[in-house]
Design a protein around this motif. Structure first.
Motif, PDB file in Angstrom:
ATOM      1  N   PRO A   6      49.352  98.773  20.414  1.00  0.00           N
ATOM      2  CA  PRO A   6      48.227  99.213  21.515  1.00  0.00           C
ATOM      3  C   PRO A   6      48.007  98.040  22.547  1.00  0.00           C
ATOM      4  CG  PRO A   6      47.067  98.702  19.431  1.00  0.00           C
ATOM      5  CD  PRO A   6      48.545  98.556  19.042  1.00  0.00           C
ATOM      6  N   ILE A   7      47.899  98.451  23.553  1.00  0.00           N
ATOM      7  CA  ILE A   7      47.518  97.639  24.820  1.00  0.00           C
ATOM      8  C   ILE A   7      46.191  96.918  24.596  1.00  0.00           C
ATOM      9  CG2 ILE A   7      46.837  99.474  26.377  1.00  0.00           C
ATOM     10  CD1 ILE A   7      47.985  97.746  28.403  1.00  0.00           C
ATOM     11  N   LEU A   8      45.167  97.789  24.120  1.00  0.00           N
ATOM     12  CA  LEU A   8      43.695  97.403  23.911  1.00  0.00           C
ATOM     13  C   LEU A   8      43.203  97.689  22.659  1.00  0.00           C
ATOM     14  CD1 LEU A   8      40.935  96.507  25.756  1.00  0.00           C
ATOM     15  CD2 LEU A   8      40.598  98.909  25.386  1.00  0.00           C
ATOM     16  N   ASP A   9      42.632  96.739  22.037  1.00  0.00           N
ATOM     17  CA  ASP A   9      42.443  97.003  20.580  1.00  0.00           C
ATOM     18  C   ASP A   9      40.614  96.114  20.463  1.00  0.00           C
ATOM     19  OD1 ASP A   9      42.218  97.601  17.883  1.00  0.00           O
ATOM     20  OD2 ASP A   9      44.064  96.525  17.190  1.00  0.00           O
ATOM     21  N   MET A  10      39.857  97.353  20.063  1.00  0.00           N
ATOM     22  CA  MET A  10      38.558  96.848  19.904  1.00  0.00           C
ATOM     23  C   MET A  10      38.149  96.767  18.450  1.00  0.00           C
ATOM     24  SD  MET A  10      36.748  98.568  23.195  1.00  0.00           S
ATOM     25  CE  MET A  10      35.303  97.710  23.529  1.00  0.00           C
ATOM     26  N   ARG A  11      37.688  95.842  17.798  1.00  0.00           N
ATOM     27  CA  ARG A  11      37.498  96.024  16.385  1.00  0.00           C
ATOM     28  C   ARG A  11      36.004  95.484  16.018  1.00  0.00           C
ATOM     29  NH1 ARG A  11      42.422  96.002  13.182  1.00  0.00           N
ATOM     30  NH2 ARG A  11      44.167  96.247  14.390  1.00  0.00           N
ATOM     31  N   GLY A  12      35.291  96.175  15.167  1.00  0.00           N
ATOM     32  CA  GLY A  12      34.094  95.622  14.437  1.00  0.00           C
ATOM     33  C   GLY A  12      33.070  95.270  15.649  1.00  0.00           C
ATOM     34  N   VAL A  26      32.115  99.662  15.564  1.00  0.00           N
ATOM     35  CA  VAL A  26      32.751 100.517  16.246  1.00  0.00           C
ATOM     36  C   VAL A  26      34.240 100.053  16.505  1.00  0.00           C
ATOM     37  CG1 VAL A  26      33.204 101.998  18.300  1.00  0.00           C
ATOM     38  CG2 VAL A  26      31.121 101.589  17.307  1.00  0.00           C
ATOM     39  N   LYS A  27      35.451 100.725  16.408  1.00  0.00           N
ATOM     40  CA  LYS A  27      36.650 100.221  16.934  1.00  0.00           C
ATOM     41  C   LYS A  27      37.325 101.451  17.748  1.00  0.00           C
ATOM     42  CE  LYS A  27      38.905 102.361  12.640  1.00  0.00           C
ATOM     43  NZ  LYS A  27      39.667 101.832  11.569  1.00  0.00           N
ATOM     44  N   PHE A  28      38.250 100.817  18.540  1.00  0.00           N
ATOM     45  CA  PHE A  28      38.665 101.795  19.520  1.00  0.00           C
ATOM     46  C   PHE A  28      40.355 101.188  20.033  1.00  0.00           C
ATOM     47  CE2 PHE A  28      39.743 103.229  23.833  1.00  0.00           C
ATOM     48  CZ  PHE A  28      39.485 104.723  23.550  1.00  0.00           C
ATOM     49  N   ARG A  29      41.117 101.869  20.087  1.00  0.00           N
ATOM     50  CA  ARG A  29      42.455 101.290  20.399  1.00  0.00           C
ATOM     51  C   ARG A  29      42.660 102.454  21.640  1.00  0.00           C
ATOM     52  NH1 ARG A  29      46.582 101.813  15.926  1.00  0.00           N
ATOM     53  NH2 ARG A  29      46.089 104.034  15.964  1.00  0.00           N
ATOM     54  N   LEU A  30      43.739 101.817  22.296  1.00  0.00           N
ATOM     55  CA  LEU A  30      44.294 102.443  23.487  1.00  0.00           C
ATOM     56  C   LEU A  30      45.873 101.864  23.728  1.00  0.00           C
ATOM     57  CD1 LEU A  30      43.373 104.396  25.733  1.00  0.00           C
ATOM     58  CD2 LEU A  30      42.822 102.262  26.926  1.00  0.00           C
ATOM     59  N   PHE A  31      46.691 102.950  23.687  1.00  0.00           N
ATOM     60  CA  PHE A  31      48.101 102.777  24.041  1.00  0.00           C
ATOM     61  C   PHE A  31      48.586 103.015  25.355  1.00  0.00           C
ATOM     62  CE2 PHE A  31      47.503 103.879  19.565  1.00  0.00           C
ATOM     63  CZ  PHE A  31      48.491 102.894  18.776  1.00  0.00           C
ATOM     64  N   PRO A  32      49.527 102.193  25.879  1.00  0.00           N
ATOM     65  CA  PRO A  32      50.220 102.413  26.988  1.00  0.00           C
ATOM     66  C   PRO A  32      50.697 103.663  27.268  1.00  0.00           C
ATOM     67  CG  PRO A  32      51.573 100.720  26.127  1.00  0.00           C
ATOM     68  CD  PRO A  32      50.328 101.034  25.188  1.00  0.00           C
ATOM     69  N   SER A 162      46.466  96.319  39.846  1.00  0.00           N
ATOM     70  CA  SER A 162      47.282  96.273  38.681  1.00  0.00           C
ATOM     71  C   SER A 162      46.701  96.405  37.443  1.00  0.00           C
ATOM     72  CB  SER A 162      48.152  95.048  38.707  1.00  0.00           C
ATOM     73  OG  SER A 162      47.361  94.088  38.507  1.00  0.00           O
ATOM     74  N   ALA A 163      45.886  97.708  37.437  1.00  0.00           N
ATOM     75  CA  ALA A 163      44.938  97.821  36.143  1.00  0.00           C
ATOM     76  C   ALA A 163      46.154  98.268  35.069  1.00  0.00           C
ATOM     77  CB  ALA A 163      44.004  99.028  36.458  1.00  0.00           C
ATOM     78  N   LYS A 164      45.916  97.749  33.931  1.00  0.00           N
ATOM     79  CA  LYS A 164      46.661  98.397  32.867  1.00  0.00           C
ATOM     80  C   LYS A 164      45.973  99.398  32.029  1.00  0.00           C
ATOM     81  CE  LYS A 164      48.663  94.043  32.841  1.00  0.00           C
ATOM     82  NZ  LYS A 164      48.285  92.548  32.409  1.00  0.00           N
ATOM     83  N   VAL A 165      44.635  99.408  32.069  1.00  0.00           N
ATOM     84  CA  VAL A 165      43.873 100.181  31.261  1.00  0.00           C
ATOM     85  C   VAL A 165      42.880 100.724  32.459  1.00  0.00           C
ATOM     86  CG1 VAL A 165      41.510 100.408  29.790  1.00  0.00           C
ATOM     87  CG2 VAL A 165      43.641  98.961  29.210  1.00  0.00           C
ATOM     88  N   LEU A 166      42.803 102.159  32.535  1.00  0.00           N
ATOM     89  CA  LEU A 166      42.175 102.661  33.564  1.00  0.00           C
ATOM     90  C   LEU A 166      40.798 103.652  32.616  1.00  0.00           C
ATOM     91  CD1 LEU A 166      41.387 103.476  36.439  1.00  0.00           C
ATOM     92  CD2 LEU A 166      42.889 105.590  36.237  1.00  0.00           C
ATOM     93  N   GLU A 192      52.620 108.582  33.134  1.00  0.00           N
ATOM     94  CA  GLU A 192      54.084 108.553  33.208  1.00  0.00           C
ATOM     95  C   GLU A 192      54.430 106.949  33.776  1.00  0.00           C
ATOM     96  OE1 GLU A 192      55.834 111.492  35.768  1.00  0.00           O
ATOM     97  OE2 GLU A 192      54.868 113.279  34.503  1.00  0.00           O
ATOM     98  N   GLN A 193      53.558 106.712  34.620  1.00  0.00           N
ATOM     99  CA  GLN A 193      53.646 104.953  34.992  1.00  0.00           C
ATOM    100  C   GLN A 193      53.547 104.176  34.129  1.00  0.00           C
ATOM    101  OE1 GLN A 193      51.595 105.119  38.842  1.00  0.00           O
ATOM    102  NE2 GLN A 193      53.004 106.607  39.835  1.00  0.00           N
ATOM    103  N   GLY A 194      52.792 104.562  32.834  1.00  0.00           N
ATOM    104  CA  GLY A 194      52.746 103.479  31.986  1.00  0.00           C
ATOM    105  C   GLY A 194      51.226 102.958  31.851  1.00  0.00           C
ATOM    106  N   LEU A 195      50.350 103.476  32.626  1.00  0.00           N
ATOM    107  CA  LEU A 195      49.176 103.304  32.636  1.00  0.00           C
ATOM    108  C   LEU A 195      48.231 103.691  31.148  1.00  0.00           C
ATOM    109  CD1 LEU A 195      47.298 101.695  35.008  1.00  0.00           C
ATOM    110  CD2 LEU A 195      46.318 104.059  35.351  1.00  0.00           C
ATOM    111  N   ALA A 196      47.301 103.115  30.782  1.00  0.00           N
ATOM    112  CA  ALA A 196      46.416 103.611  29.469  1.00  0.00           C
ATOM    113  C   ALA A 196      45.369 104.204  29.980  1.00  0.00           C
ATOM    114  CB  ALA A 196      46.246 102.504  28.335  1.00  0.00           C
ATOM    115  N   ILE A 197      45.081 105.239  29.881  1.00  0.00           N
ATOM    116  CA  ILE A 197      43.690 106.044  30.570  1.00  0.00           C
ATOM    117  C   ILE A 197      42.548 106.343  29.255  1.00  0.00           C
ATOM    118  CG2 ILE A 197      42.907 107.900  31.972  1.00  0.00           C
ATOM    119  CD1 ILE A 197      45.601 107.967  33.171  1.00  0.00           C
TER     120      ILE A 197
END
Lengths: 503, 322
Positions: A6-12, A26-32, A162-166, A192-197
């Motif tokens: 995951p590009i972003l990983d929130m835990r606990g 709360v946890k939350f994951r986000l993949f590119p 150059s956001a990676k997470v939107l 498609e451009q690889g952004l995680a939304i």
């Protein structure tokens, strides 16, 4: 997709406000390259989670990891620098600045500290055209464009950083169907451009149309993470609400209360109109009748309702109340005639943020009595308790400041304010916008119950299902014309859609 | 391409030209370069102060302390030069730095305690005015040769007219401010904050720093205006420049800047000051009218401009491009 990191990983994640736990483990994951919907009812903690992620709030416990590195985000600027940007429902840009500036401000191309305007405008045009397929004059102030375009500009700004997470927070609530489609096209392209939304919305259709993955929060706790394709709609709703509620099914169909209406006319508008707002229209509202207004955003729904309330002055036609005649040309007169208006902009035209729930409820009643005949504190408390119970307002504390309530509960307080006036006609403009399914069903039920007691209701909503469910008759508006009045027999999803679409 | 957003400033320029031409037709000797340069000479300090005020108003704030700051600067300069015998080369940088700091301090209070600029700068106004009387309750006349030279020096222009050094300083400030407002991040951030402070914050702009700098800049401008006013009056006095803050605000608003912030032009302020000046000049030429007529005309003009801005705004919001 799950093999990736995951590009972003929130835990606990824990977040407490004074006395209130907003997020609990709360946890939350986000993949590119994915669109991940964050779902939950009002007060589930979605907004808080997003504010934690964007550095508006600090967290009490937990870790946020981005691309394997642990982050400590304590300001929106730091979030941006880490590659996390948010586009909010109410676009947070500066509408007085030009489009190009809004994209680049803070990162303008410069030489020796001097901003290179031509270069900036050129790059803005290029960015909008290449990545979003938008071609507009970037030198005009942002205020000259619609909310839909403003959101695209906000996205362009995010991309330029150059956001990676939107994060898209309720981006579609103020867009019409076409605009939503355009936004989704852009989102797919970005994916498609690889952004995680991260996508937050209340519209289930949209979730399934665009999302790959769904995470659900309830009451500040994490419920689960699912692939959209593997989570049936009904399960999603159940997980959001958390109990086996078939609230919507319980509602009586509109036809069933035909007999309770006595047909006596309450309000009659003939050729009522206002230039540039709504073409002249006729409308009769009987006692106890619920009239639905259906139409796209900008079709003149709100405008026509404002004429009935005297919030805008009609420049043509007549408005008769109970046969007494005469125009209503100010909200004061309308209120005196027993008309109440619950605005769609609850933040700007409805609630007084820094007053308590109790004060917000009694406000209109107090105003109508005049400021010298005060309502005793004891009576105020009784009123507040009564309505908090009747409308199920949460938290059940009348002394809570209203700004601390979730959107749905704020809406209920507003509703309480007008119900207290015992109006003969209640105009509800988008009463359920941005609130969760449970609260929606409650408000719909309440509207039906009120009409059975003889109150007329004018119900404006963008959600067709809702209008169909509650209304006795439906007025369909298109391009600032009232194009069709539908009786209960004619009312069907298909017919209304056809009337809205026209042609 | 003509842009709607430039309409207020065009109206301002047009109005100035109109009033000037009207004066020229009515009075002999009005239409000359010297009348024009006198406008600048007599209003150099107001121009400098109004430029600082423009930034503050564009940022969505207000600075009521500028008039008192001008007075305090004249007082400080006079007492340090005349009574303490300090050289002007030390005194002038000192008072400028003091103005900056004073403004910066007010900006910091406004930002960090989240208090309305109106009340903070009102306090600043009383404080600065009061400090004048701590120094002296009387006028302190300046006999220092440097100040006298600055006051007397006339820079000849082709055509026999002249300007004072104050005018050069004021024009330099205007040029600097134009550059700051339109070609630097500080300037653009100021506009952004005036448009929406919340948005500016969420866009990651340095809101705190910019706000404090805006008030520091206004403090600097009022101190510099005070220095120029000292050249003009050759004295320090606690009752100098009473109500100047209101003239400055009037000039800024007549120049097309919105009091709500976010929209405004330094160039507009320049013409706003000239309009105030030319009205004063016409009333002087008329001879029989009391100078209070200036206030009446300015009052009427302000009303008209506020209404004009409102009309333009309403029309603009109805004409969305898409």
């Amino acid at each position: 997709m799950t093999e990736q990191n995951p590009i972003l990983d929130m835990r606990g994640i824990h977040k407490r406000f004074t006395g209130v736990v907003a997020l609990k483990d709360v946890k939350f994951r986000l993949f590119p390259g994915e669109v991940h919907a964050l779902m939950g009812e009002n007060g589930a903690g979605k907004s808080t989670l997003i504010k934690v992620l964007t550095g508006v709030h600090d967290i009490n416990e937990g870790t946020v990891t981005m691309e394997g590195k642990q982050l400590a985000i304590s300001s929106p600027l730091e979030a941006q620098e880490a590659g996390i940007t948010t586009v909010y429902q109410e676009v947070n840009l500066c509408t007085n600045l030009s489009v190009a500036e809004n994209i680049f401000i803070g990162r303008e191309p410069r030489r020796f500290g001097r901003i290179l305007w031509k270069e900036m405008n050129r790059r803005a045009e290029q960015l909008l055209a290449e990545r979003l397929n938008v071609s507009i004059d970037v030198t005009l102030p942002l205020a000259s464009y619609s909310v839909a375009v403003q959101q695209l500009v906000a996205i362009a700004r995010a991309l330029n950083i150059s956001a990676k997470v939107l994060i898209l927070d309720e981006p579609t609530s103020s867009l019409d169907a076409n605009e939503v489609r355009e936004l989704f096209t852009v989102m797919r392209k970005l994916k498609e451009q690889g952004l995680a939304i991260l996508f937050v919305t209340h519209f289930l259709d949209q979730v399934y149309e665009i999302s790959d993955r769904i995470s659900i929060l309830r009451g500040g706790e994490f419920v689960g993470e699912y692939l959209a394709a593997e989570l049936p709609r009904i399960d999603l709703v159940l997980k959001m609400i958390g109990k086996d509620l078939h609230l919507l099914a319980e509602l009586p169909k509109s036809g069933s209360k035909e007999e309770s209406r006595n047909g006596e006319a309450f309000l009659q508008a003939s050729s009522l109109g206002r230039k540039g707002a709504i073409e002249p229209y006729d409308l009769n509202i009987a006692r106890g009748e619920i009239i639905g207004f259906a139409g796209l955003l900008g079709s003149g729904r709100t405008e026509s309702a404002r004429l009935l309330f005297g919030a805008d002055r009609a420049d043509a036609g007549e408005l008769t109340v109970e046969g007494t005649g005469g125009k209503i040309d100010s909200p004061r007169q309308a209120i005196r005639q027993g008309i109440a208006f619950c605005s769609e902009n609850r933040k700007t035209e409805g609630i007084i943020a820094d007053l308590t729930v109790r004060e917000n409820i009694v406000l209109a009643l107090q105003a109508s009595r005049g400021w010298f005949r005060t309502i005793s504190r004891k009576r105020q408390d009784e009123i507040a308790d009564e309505y908090i119970k009747a409308l199920n307002i949460n938290p059940k504390n009348p002394e809570q400041l209203i700004k601390n309530l979730s959107g749905g509960n704020q809406q209920k307080v507003l509703l309480a304010r007008w119900l207290l006036m015992e109006p003969k006609l209640l105009i509800l403009d988008e009463p359920t916008r941005g609130i969760d399914i449970g609260a929606k069903a409650e408000i719909q039920k309440l509207v039906l119950a009120l009409s059975r007691k003889g109150m007329s209701v004018l119900f404006i909503s963008s959600e067709l299902e809702e209008v169909l469910r509650v209304s006795d008759r439906i007025a369909v508006l298109r391009d600032r014309h009232l194009v069709k009045m539908m009786t209960a027999e004619e009312m069907s999803h298909e017919n209304v859609m056809k009337a809205i679409a026209g042609g | 391409m003509f842009k709607r957003q430039y309409l207020p400033i065009l109206v301002t320029v047009g109005l100035f030209v109109l009033v000037f031409l009207a004066g020229s037709f009515r009075y002999t000797g009005f239409f000359s370069l010297q009348v024009l340069t006198n406008l600048l000479i007599d209003n150099a300090f107001l121009l400098i102060v109004a430029v600082g005020m423009t930034f503050v108003i564009v940022s969505g704030g207000i600075d009521l302390s500028v008039g008192s700051m001008v007075a305090l600067t004249t007082m400080l300069s006079a007492t340090l030069v005349e009574q303490q015998g300090w050289p002007p080369s030390v005194v002038i940088p000192l008072v400028l730095a003091f103005g900056c700091l004073y403004g910066f301090g007010m900006g910091a209070i406004i930002h960090y305690f989240n208090i309305q600029p109106f009340i903070v700068t009102l306090a600043g106004m009383f404080l600065a005015r009061g400090l004048c009387y701590i120094i002296s309750i009387n006028t302190i006349t300046i006999n220092d040769s440097f100040y006298k030279d600055m006051a007397m020096t006339k820079i000849q222009l082709p055509g026999g007219s002249f300007v004072s050094i104050s005018v050069i300083i004021a024009l330099a400030v205007v040029l600097l401010a134009l550059y700051l407002a339109h070609y630097t991040r500080f300037g653009r951030n100021t506009y952004a904050i005036g448009g929406s402070e919340q948005s500016a914050l969420l866009m990651g702009l340095p809101v705190a720093r910019t706000k404090m700098l805006v008030y520091a800049f206004s403090g600097f401008c009022s101190a510099l205006g005070g220095v120029v006013f000292t050249f003009y009056m050759l004295s320090g006095y606690g009752l100098h420049a009473v109500g100047l803050e209101l003239d400055a605000i009037a000039a800024v608003v007549i120049g097309g800047t919105l009091l709500t912030g976010g929209v405004g032009y330094v160039a507009g302020t320049f013409f706003g000051v000239l309009i105030l000046g030319v009205i004063q000049t016409i009333i002087n030429f008329e001879g029989t009218l009391s100078s209070w007529w200036t206030k009446i005309v300015i009052g009427v003009l302000l009303f008209l401009f506020i209404i004009l801005q409102r009309v333009i705004n309403v029309r603009a919001s109805k004409m969305k491009v898409i």
